[in-house]
Design an enzyme around this catalytic site. Structure first.
Site, PDB file in Angstrom:
ATOM      1  CB  CYS A  98      38.548  49.870  38.596  1.00 20.52           C
ATOM      2  SG  CYS A  98      37.534  50.656  37.215  1.00 20.52           S
ATOM      3  CG  ASN A  99      38.632  46.896  43.590  1.00 16.28           C
ATOM      4  OD1 ASN A  99      37.648  47.571  43.404  1.00 16.28           O
ATOM      5  ND2 ASN A  99      38.748  45.457  43.990  1.00 16.28           N
TER       6      ASN A  99
END
Length: 377
Positions: A149-150
């Protein structure tokens, strides 16, 4: 008096800017109750979990129904093929929207950074997009796989560095996640947490670093006349090694496929570390937290958003775009933070001199941040 070109740092190095953003989704929109009913989930604990997620709908690419009326079971091979089909389709559409808003053509892309975690591709997504979009065959490329997700923030850092080294040229970052190609369906709460959150989506941003005396597009892509655009000033990150296994995507022997895991302690882990990372980001350029007007946070889940908001002492208004993205799309993995940025652009509230913080959290556990400021090109 000598005019100061705000597109360049004090050392004369160009500061890259975001020229435009574009997004796309895949499949069909499903409410949380739609998903529960389609998979025949009657467990009251699971249904309660879905109902408290803060999600109104998600776009998912679900299998067709079998002869018994139930959704067909997908093998790992089926999921990998779905991943390839969906991320390429979404990626093409997101890049197309982004380029149109920036008044650019596919052949203008000099560097293509592609991010995905929900499947594995060789050749990578970047090569497939070169073929599908008829990009220049000598375009430079990077595929970022497995950062979760990052990963948009990591891809943004690579694109930013390339733009500094190649002023006047265009880099495009693409985040394409087919989350419906990365799931396990069973009766456990572990898989229910994951299955209650994620949706399919892609986002693309075009970056460029100015050449002295040249005009640049504004943040909504309205031409190339030197408008207002967010410049990427700095970045800061932290890997929380004590929680390295709190988010992972690994092989499930019992299910014969990859399975994503989210530890219930993630909101508290993120909340305990987010303030230090943000303060380090801002102190590096002498900006106080109170000077930040726009907060664009990864829509990781209701509790994660609340943990960030409480620990940074933000208002609900500050995280309105993050909450809206979670409500309308679910957790889109790497592209979530860019969906929030697109909503800010559409709102039109950014003014010259405003600071903004982009933030994403993912496996590692990791917090990635970037500071932007809207300046005239």
């Amino acid at each position: 008096m000598v005019a100061v070109d705000r597109s360049f740092g004090y050392d004369g190095i160009p500061i890259p800017l975001v020229a435009a953003v574009g997004t796309a989704v895949a499949g069909h929109a499903y409410s949380q109750n739609d998903v529960l009913d389609l998979f025949g989930i009657s467990d009251p604990k699971v249904r309660s979990l879905f109902g408290k997620s803060g999600i109104r709908r998600r776009f998912l690419t679900l299998p067709s129904r079998g002869p018994d009326g139930r959704l067909a079971e997908e093998s790992q091979g089926d999921l990998l093929r779905k991943h390839r089909r969906v991320v390429v389709d979404m990626g093409v559409r997101a890049v197309g929207v982004c380029l149109a808003r920036a008044c650019l053509r596919p052949v203008d892309i000099g560097y293509l950074v592609c991010v995905t975690t929900t499947g594995f591709l060789t050749p990578g997504l970047s090569a497939l997009l070169v073929r599908e979009m008829d990009l220049a065959p000598d375009v430079q490329r990077l595929d970022v796989v497995g950062m979760g997700c990052n990963a948009a923030m990591n891809g943004l850092a690579a694109a930013r560095a390339w733009c500094v080294a190649n002023p006047g040229r265009v880099a495009v970052l693409v985040c394409a996640e087919a989350c419906s190609a990365a799931y396990v369906f069973d009766s456990t709460m572990r898989t229910s947490v994951v299955n209650s959150l994620f949706g399919d989506g892609a986002a693309a941003v075009a970056l460029t670093a100015p050449v002295v005396g040249a005009a640049v597009p504004d943040s909504a892509g309205r031409g190339r006349g030197g408008g207002l655009a967010p410049h990427l000033l700095s970045a800061a990150s932290q890997v929380i090694t004590s929680a390295v296994d709190a988010m992972c995507y690994d092989w499930d022997d019992a299910q014969g496929r990859f399975s994503f895991f989210l530890d219930r302690q993630i909101p508290y882990v993120i909340g305990a570390h987010v303030e230090a990372v943000v303060d380090r980001l801002l102190s590096g350029v002498g900006v106080h937290r109170s000077a930040v007007r726009h907060w664009l946070v990864h829509a990781g889940g209701r509790k994660v958003i609340d943990a960030v908001r409480v620990n940074l002492r933000l208002s609900r208004h500050d995280v309105r775009h993050t909450v809206a993205v979670l409500r309308d799309y679910g957790n889109l993995s790497s592209g979530s933070v860019l969906f929030s940025y697109e909503r800010l652009v559409e709102e039109g509230s950014a003014r010259a001199g405003d600071y903004g913080v982009l933030m994403a959290m993912g496996p590692g556990s990791t917090i990635e941040t970037a500071l932007i400021q809207w300046r005239w090109g």
